[in-house]
Motif scaffolding. Structure first.
Motif, PDB file in Angstrom:
ATOM      1  N   LEU A 216       0.844  -1.188   0.000  1.00 36.40           N
ATOM      2  CA  LEU A 216       0.000   0.000   0.000  1.00 36.40           C
ATOM      3  C   LEU A 216       0.884   1.245   0.000  1.00 36.40           C
ATOM      4  O   LEU A 216       2.026   1.210   0.496  1.00 36.40           O
ATOM      5  N   PRO A 217       0.362   2.357  -0.517  1.00 40.56           N
ATOM      6  CA  PRO A 217       1.175   3.584  -0.556  1.00 40.56           C
ATOM      7  C   PRO A 217       1.338   4.181   0.845  1.00 40.56           C
ATOM      8  O   PRO A 217       0.390   4.227   1.623  1.00 40.56           O
ATOM      9  N   LEU A 218       2.535   4.622   1.162  1.00 41.88           N
ATOM     10  CA  LEU A 218       2.796   5.246   2.449  1.00 41.88           C
ATOM     11  C   LEU A 218       2.445   6.727   2.389  1.00 41.88           C
ATOM     12  O   LEU A 218       2.652   7.391   1.368  1.00 41.88           O
ATOM     13  N   THR A 219       1.919   7.230   3.478  1.00 41.33           N
ATOM     14  CA  THR A 219       1.579   8.643   3.539  1.00 41.33           C
ATOM     15  C   THR A 219       2.848   9.495   3.582  1.00 41.33           C
ATOM     16  O   THR A 219       3.887   9.091   4.132  1.00 41.33           O
ATOM     17  N   GLU A 220       2.768  10.686   3.007  1.00 33.74           N
ATOM     18  CA  GLU A 220       3.875  11.631   3.042  1.00 33.74           C
ATOM     19  C   GLU A 220       3.661  12.706   4.098  1.00 33.74           C
ATOM     20  O   GLU A 220       4.420  13.685   4.159  1.00 33.74           O
ATOM     21  N   ASN A 221       2.649  12.527   4.922  1.00 34.56           N
ATOM     22  CA  ASN A 221       2.360  13.484   5.981  1.00 34.56           C
ATOM     23  C   ASN A 221       3.425  13.379   7.073  1.00 34.56           C
ATOM     24  O   ASN A 221       3.585  12.338   7.714  1.00 34.56           O
ATOM     25  N   THR A 222       4.141  14.452   7.298  1.00 31.20           N
ATOM     26  CA  THR A 222       5.224  14.454   8.287  1.00 31.20           C
ATOM     27  C   THR A 222       4.727  14.749   9.690  1.00 31.20           C
ATOM     28  O   THR A 222       5.502  14.671  10.653  1.00 31.20           O
ATOM     29  N   GLY A 223       3.452  15.079   9.821  1.00 27.92           N
ATOM     30  CA  GLY A 223       2.919  15.413  11.134  1.00 27.92           C
ATOM     31  C   GLY A 223       2.474  14.214  11.946  1.00 27.92           C
ATOM     32  O   GLY A 223       2.018  14.366  13.083  1.00 27.92           O
ATOM     33  N   ILE A 224       2.588  13.043  11.393  1.00 33.57           N
ATOM     34  CA  ILE A 224       2.169  11.835  12.097  1.00 33.57           C
ATOM     35  C   ILE A 224       3.225  11.452  13.128  1.00 33.57           C
ATOM     36  O   ILE A 224       4.429  11.501  12.864  1.00 33.57           O
ATOM     37  N   SER A 225       2.766  11.070  14.295  1.00 29.07           N
ATOM     38  CA  SER A 225       3.673  10.716  15.382  1.00 29.07           C
ATOM     39  C   SER A 225       4.548   9.531  14.985  1.00 29.07           C
ATOM     40  O   SER A 225       4.126   8.631  14.255  1.00 29.07           O
ATOM     41  N   LYS A 226       5.784   9.543  15.490  1.00 32.74           N
ATOM     42  CA  LYS A 226       6.731   8.473  15.186  1.00 32.74           C
ATOM     43  C   LYS A 226       6.382   7.163  15.883  1.00 32.74           C
ATOM     44  O   LYS A 226       6.997   6.125  15.609  1.00 32.74           O
ATOM     45  N   GLU A 227       5.409   7.210  16.792  1.00 33.16           N
ATOM     46  CA  GLU A 227       5.016   5.975  17.468  1.00 33.16           C
ATOM     47  C   GLU A 227       4.273   5.033  16.538  1.00 33.16           C
ATOM     48  O   GLU A 227       4.126   3.844  16.828  1.00 33.16           O
ATOM     49  N   PHE A 228       3.798   5.564  15.418  1.00 34.76           N
ATOM     50  CA  PHE A 228       3.074   4.745  14.446  1.00 34.76           C
ATOM     51  C   PHE A 228       4.043   4.222  13.403  1.00 34.76           C
ATOM     52  O   PHE A 228       4.832   4.980  12.825  1.00 34.76           O
ATOM     53  N   GLY A 229       3.950   2.910  13.142  1.00 37.94           N
ATOM     54  CA  GLY A 229       4.889   2.277  12.239  1.00 37.94           C
ATOM     55  C   GLY A 229       4.429   2.267  10.793  1.00 37.94           C
ATOM     56  O   GLY A 229       3.542   3.027  10.372  1.00 37.94           O
ATOM     57  N   THR A 230       5.025   1.341  10.044  1.00 35.82           N
ATOM     58  CA  THR A 230       4.769   1.268   8.604  1.00 35.82           C
ATOM     59  C   THR A 230       3.324   0.901   8.304  1.00 35.82           C
ATOM     60  O   THR A 230       2.723   1.429   7.353  1.00 35.82           O
ATOM     61  N   ARG A 231       2.749  -0.005   9.081  1.00 39.01           N
ATOM     62  CA  ARG A 231       1.362  -0.399   8.835  1.00 39.01           C
ATOM     63  C   ARG A 231       0.434   0.803   8.950  1.00 39.01           C
ATOM     64  O   ARG A 231      -0.473   0.988   8.126  1.00 39.01           O
ATOM     65  N   HIS A 232       0.618   1.616   9.988  1.00 36.18           N
ATOM     66  CA  HIS A 232      -0.247   2.780  10.175  1.00 36.18           C
ATOM     67  C   HIS A 232      -0.062   3.786   9.042  1.00 36.18           C
ATOM     68  O   HIS A 232      -1.038   4.351   8.537  1.00 36.18           O
ATOM     69  N   ARG A 233       1.181   4.012   8.615  1.00 33.94           N
ATOM     70  CA  ARG A 233       1.437   4.959   7.530  1.00 33.94           C
ATOM     71  C   ARG A 233       0.859   4.450   6.211  1.00 33.94           C
ATOM     72  O   ARG A 233       0.391   5.236   5.391  1.00 33.94           O
ATOM     73  N   ALA A 234       0.893   3.136   6.019  1.00 34.64           N
ATOM     74  CA  ALA A 234       0.292   2.574   4.804  1.00 34.64           C
ATOM     75  C   ALA A 234      -1.226   2.723   4.832  1.00 34.64           C
ATOM     76  O   ALA A 234      -1.851   3.031   3.805  1.00 34.64           O
ATOM     77  N   ALA A 235      -1.823   2.524   5.994  1.00 32.31           N
ATOM     78  CA  ALA A 235      -3.272   2.673   6.117  1.00 32.31           C
ATOM     79  C   ALA A 235      -3.705   4.107   5.858  1.00 32.31           C
ATOM     80  O   ALA A 235      -4.682   4.370   5.141  1.00 32.31           O
ATOM     81  N   ILE A 236      -2.963   5.049   6.428  1.00 25.71           N
ATOM     82  CA  ILE A 236      -3.274   6.464   6.215  1.00 25.71           C
ATOM     83  C   ILE A 236      -3.058   6.836   4.755  1.00 25.71           C
ATOM     84  O   ILE A 236      -3.855   7.563   4.148  1.00 25.71           O
ATOM     85  N   GLY A 237      -1.958   6.332   4.172  1.00 22.82           N
ATOM     86  CA  GLY A 237      -1.677   6.630   2.772  1.00 22.82           C
ATOM     87  C   GLY A 237      -2.762   6.141   1.842  1.00 22.82           C
ATOM     88  O   GLY A 237      -3.149   6.836   0.889  1.00 22.82           O
ATOM     89  N   LEU A 238      -3.295   4.943   2.098  1.00 17.64           N
ATOM     90  CA  LEU A 238      -4.369   4.422   1.249  1.00 17.64           C
ATOM     91  C   LEU A 238      -5.644   5.246   1.401  1.00 17.64           C
ATOM     92  O   LEU A 238      -6.361   5.491   0.421  1.00 17.64           O
ATOM     93  N   SER A 239      -5.926   5.697   2.621  1.00 15.43           N
ATOM     94  CA  SER A 239      -7.139   6.486   2.840  1.00 15.43           C
ATOM     95  C   SER A 239      -7.049   7.854   2.183  1.00 15.43           C
ATOM     96  O   SER A 239      -8.075   8.494   1.923  1.00 15.43           O
ATOM     97  N   GLU A 240      -5.839   8.315   1.907  1.00 13.40           N
ATOM     98  CA  GLU A 240      -5.660   9.620   1.264  1.00 13.40           C
ATOM     99  C   GLU A 240      -5.904   9.565  -0.233  1.00 13.40           C
ATOM    100  O   GLU A 240      -6.202  10.595  -0.857  1.00 13.40           O
ATOM    101  N   VAL A 241      -5.769   8.380  -0.835  1.00 14.84           N
ATOM    102  CA  VAL A 241      -5.900   8.263  -2.288  1.00 14.84           C
ATOM    103  C   VAL A 241      -7.109   7.434  -2.701  1.00 14.84           C
ATOM    104  O   VAL A 241      -7.324   7.220  -3.902  1.00 14.84           O
TER     105      VAL A 241
END
Length: 304
Positions: A216-241
Motif C-alpha cells: 500500500l502507498p505510504l503517507t507523506e504526511n510528516t505530522g504523524i507521530s513516530k510511534e506509528f509504524g509502517t502499517r499505520h502509515r500505509a493505512a493512512i496513505g491508502l485512505s488519502e488516495v
C-alpha cells in the motif's frame, strides 16, 4: 351409576372436569367414543399427528442425555398402569398412578440441566422460529471484530483494507491472490508472525479476501507521530488516495486503529472499533439505533 356419581363428586370438590387418566386406556367405550362420527375421527387423527410430531422431535432432542433413562422408566410405569387396570389390580394401579403424578415434579428438579439441554436441542431441530439470513456485510464485520479481538491482546500485527467504490486493482496486483471467503480464523492465520503471508496488507473486495501481502502507498504526511509504524502509515496513505476502509492492529502495543476518507482514529476499544465498522460498512443499521445510542455516539471522543 356409582362411577358417574364419583366423577360428579370429583368435579364438585375439585372444580375441574374429570380428565383423561390411564384407566380409560383399558376402557373399550373410551376407544369407541373416539370414532363416533367422521368429524370426531378427523379431529382425533389431527390430534394424534400433532402429538406424534412433538414426541418425535422431543425424543431426538433428549437422545443421549440422562433424561432418556428417566423417560424409559416412565414408559415402564405407564405400561404397568395399563396392565394393572386390565387385570384389575386396584392397589398397584393406584400406587403407580401416584408415582407418575408426583414423580414428574421430582424429575423436573433432579434433571433440570438435562431438560434444559434437551429443550435447546429441540429448538435447534425445528423450524418454528426462522431466523433471517445474515448479510455478507454483517458476516464480514463479525469476522473482523472476532479476529481483532484475538490479535489485539496478543500483539499480532495486522493490516486489512476493504475496497469500497473506488477500485484498488493497482494495489491488488502487488499481492498474492487468494480469493477466499472471509473468516476470523483465516485472518488470524494470515497474520501469525513468521508465516509466508503475514507481511503486507490483506485487501478485501466484494466480501472476499482478494489478496494478501499487498503493498500500500505510504503517507507523506510528516505530522504523524513516530510511534506509528509502517502499517499505520500505509493505512493512512491508502485512505488519502481512495475511499477504502483500512484497519490496523499494532504489533508493538496491540492498539486498534482505523482509517477512512483521510480520518485516522487510533487506540480504539473493541466496542468502538465495531461501532466504526458498522457505521461505515452497514449504514442502514445506523438508522436502527436507539435514541440513547445516537446521543451517546455523538458524545464519543474521536482520537486523531
Amino acid at each position: 351409576m356409582s362411577r358417574k356419581w364419583y366423577n360428579s363428586t370429583e368435579s364438585v370438590l375439585t372444580g375441574r372436569r374429570p380428565g383423561m387418566n390411564f384407566q380409560q386406556l383399558s376402557n373399550l367405550q373410551y376407544w369407541t367414543s373416539l370414532f363416533s362420527s367422521p368429524w370426531t375421527i378427523v379431529i382425533n387423527l389431527i390430534d394424534i399427528l400433532i402429538v406424534t410430531y412433538i414426541l418425535y422431535h422431543f425424543t431426538k432432542a433428549i437422545a443421549g442425555t440422562k433424561i432418556m433413562i428417566l423417560v424409559r422408566g416412565v414408559l415402564v410405569f405407564i405400561l404397568g398402569q395399563i396392565l394393572s387396570n386390565m387385570i384389575g389390580l386396584t392397589t398397584i394401579s393406584w400406587l403407580i398412578n401416584q408415582i407418575i403424578t408426583y414423580g414428574v415434579i421430582a424429575a423436573v428438579v433432579i434433571f433440570s440441566p438435562e431438560i434444559r439441554t434437551g429443550l435447546e436441542r429441540l429448538g435447534r431441530a425445528t423450524d418454528f422460529f426462522y431466523n433471517a439470513p445474515i448479510s455478507a456485510e454483517e458476516q464480514m464485520v463479525r469476522a473482523f471484530v472476532k479476529s481483532v479481538e484475538y490479535m489485539s491482546p496478543r500483539k499480532i500485527g495486522a493490516l486489512v483494507a476493504v475496497q469500497r467504490v473506488r477500485t484498488l486493482q493497482e494495489y491488488i496486483s502487488t499481492g498474492i491472490p487468494l480469493d477466499a471467503k472471509i473468516s476470523s480464523e483465516l485472518l488470524i492465520n494470515i497474520f501469525i508472525p513468521n508465516t509466508p503471508l503475514h507481511d503486507g496488507a490483506v485487501i478485501v473486495r466484494e466480501d472476499r479476501i482478494a489478496v494478501t501481502s499487498a503493498y500500500l502507498p505510504l503517507t507523506e504526511n510528516t505530522g504523524i507521530s513516530k510511534e506509528f509504524g509502517t502499517r499505520h502509515r500505509a493505512a493512512i496513505g491508502l485512505s488519502e488516495v481512495s475511499d477504502a476502509l483500512t484497519f490496523v492492529v499494532s504489533e508493538e502495543t496491540g492498539g486498534i486503529s482505523i482509517t477512512y476518507n483521510g480520518v485516522f482514529k487510533h487506540d480504539l476499544t473493541l466496542e468502538e472499533f465495531e461501532s466504526e465498522l458498522r457505521r461505515i460498512l452497514l449504514p442502514i443499521s445506523e438508522k436502527k439505533q436507539g435514541l440513547k445510542d445516537r446521543l451517546l455516539g455523538g458524545l464519543k471522543h474521536e482520537k486523531k
